[in-house]
Design an enzyme around this catalytic site. Sequence first.
Site, mmCIF file in Angstrom:
data_model
loop_
_atom_site.group_PDB
_atom_site.id
_atom_site.type_symbol
_atom_site.label_atom_id
_atom_site.label_comp_id
_atom_site.label_asym_id
_atom_site.label_seq_id
_atom_site.Cartn_x
_atom_site.Cartn_y
_atom_site.Cartn_z
ATOM 1 N N ASP A 57 -11.032 49.349 49.518
ATOM 2 C CA ASP A 57 -11.827 48.409 50.271
ATOM 3 C C ASP A 57 -13.177 48.818 49.615
ATOM 4 O O ASP A 57 -13.704 49.883 49.687
ATOM 5 C CB ASP A 57 -11.784 48.251 51.500
ATOM 6 C CG ASP A 57 -12.858 47.300 51.984
ATOM 7 O OD1 ASP A 57 -12.835 46.227 51.908
ATOM 8 O OD2 ASP A 57 -13.937 47.565 52.693
ATOM 9 N N GLU A 66 -9.355 44.301 46.348
ATOM 10 C CA GLU A 66 -9.599 42.914 46.720
ATOM 11 C C GLU A 66 -10.215 42.263 45.576
ATOM 12 O O GLU A 66 -11.424 42.984 45.050
ATOM 13 C CB GLU A 66 -10.131 42.852 47.717
ATOM 14 C CG GLU A 66 -10.518 41.515 48.428
ATOM 15 C CD GLU A 66 -10.956 41.470 49.614
ATOM 16 O OE1 GLU A 66 -10.973 40.409 50.484
ATOM 17 O OE2 GLU A 66 -11.530 42.403 50.215
ATOM 18 N N ASP A 85 -13.422 49.222 57.744
ATOM 19 C CA ASP A 85 -13.383 49.363 56.335
ATOM 20 C C ASP A 85 -11.908 49.898 56.137
ATOM 21 O O ASP A 85 -11.280 49.522 54.957
ATOM 22 C CB ASP A 85 -14.367 50.101 55.817
ATOM 23 C CG ASP A 85 -15.884 49.904 55.997
ATOM 24 O OD1 ASP A 85 -15.771 48.347 55.830
ATOM 25 O OD2 ASP A 85 -16.637 50.562 56.191
#
Length: 403
Positions: free
Chosen positions: A191, A275, A357
């Site tokens: 992330d 992502e 997170d």
Amino acid sequence: MQLRYSFRVYPSAGQRTALARAFGCARVVYNDALRARETARSEGLPFPKTGDLSKTLITEAKQTSERAWLGEVSAVVLQQSLRDLDTAYRNFFDGLKGKRPRTGAPRYKSRKDTRQAVRFTANARWSITTGGKLRLPKIGDLKVKWSRALPSVPSTVTVVKDSAGRYFASFVVETGPEELLPETTPEIGIDLGLGHFAVLSDGRKVHSPRFLRRAEKRLKKAQRALSRKKKGSSNRNKARLKVARAHAKVTHARREFHHQLSTKLIRENQAVAVEDLAVKGLARTRLAKSVHDAGWSAFVSMLEYKAARYGRAFHRIGRFEPTTSQVCSQCGVKDGPKPLNVRVWTCQACGAVLDRDINAAVNVAKAAGLAVSACGAQVRPGLVPAPRSEAGTHPTPQPSTAR
């Protein structure tokens, strides 16, 4: 796959003059070809082909008094300039068709551009001498600072002069399957953020160096000195080089950080999932400077090509996946989005206390189908009453100190 290796080059005064001549000739041919095609478009004539432009703007132009100086540089440099124009048009039309991100139409090059480049292919008969110098036609033997050995024989070399006045030789080489790493077990999700540059699904957090923020004071001082110099003066050009070198230092530090971290993650893990962030959209917000300072796109690109190079799996998760704060990585219950100031939240279904997170990193890995453990996403378990026998902190009662 093809890789690009860049090395610092130190040309002499005469070689710098020859390179400047090559830069100028390539720029003139590029602009002449662009002008010819724009004129044909405005007059409704057929689109001029590269072969016809090469004959008219290079071969025949050398016989005229206005363009006779084109013969002072290698013909390959001029041919490659036409290939660059073809690539610019192809990218423009592919962007209009939706085949790639949209780009603007080709524009004329200026002699005042701070970045210049020329490319030599195998037809130019360039070579690397036994003494380790780069031999280029009509330029000479350039001194190269070799930081590593090339994995194979390069197909092309591009000589680049950057905004800071430095010269680089960029080689394109082919690599094969001999660089595959042995298989390993761990698989992670990543992330990316601003508070921490990267948070891994195993619970580790990578601090964000913030190279631009740390160098802002020095950059402001250099830019302020530049703004006070008279335009067109030698002192202004010196001040401009100082600004360019300061920015180059920040850029190189960021790139080195990206390379070290991406190589470490690829070597340690069999599969990596990230992502797909909307960087262009975030760059239009008040966080624009911090977003550009992080350099997420460059880091993800490094992960992707290094995964392909070393035989690892790379997964890119859609940006609309509810990975951050909507889905609990422990039980999978979706309880809606939460504001950005909520960094730790409690799942209403299972009671797990989750770090925003780490929870997102675990969900990214799960969305990619990776076999990861969600234990890292839990900050602490729910409150459990302690047994009566373990409630005290001392084996024997202690006297009270209260007054």
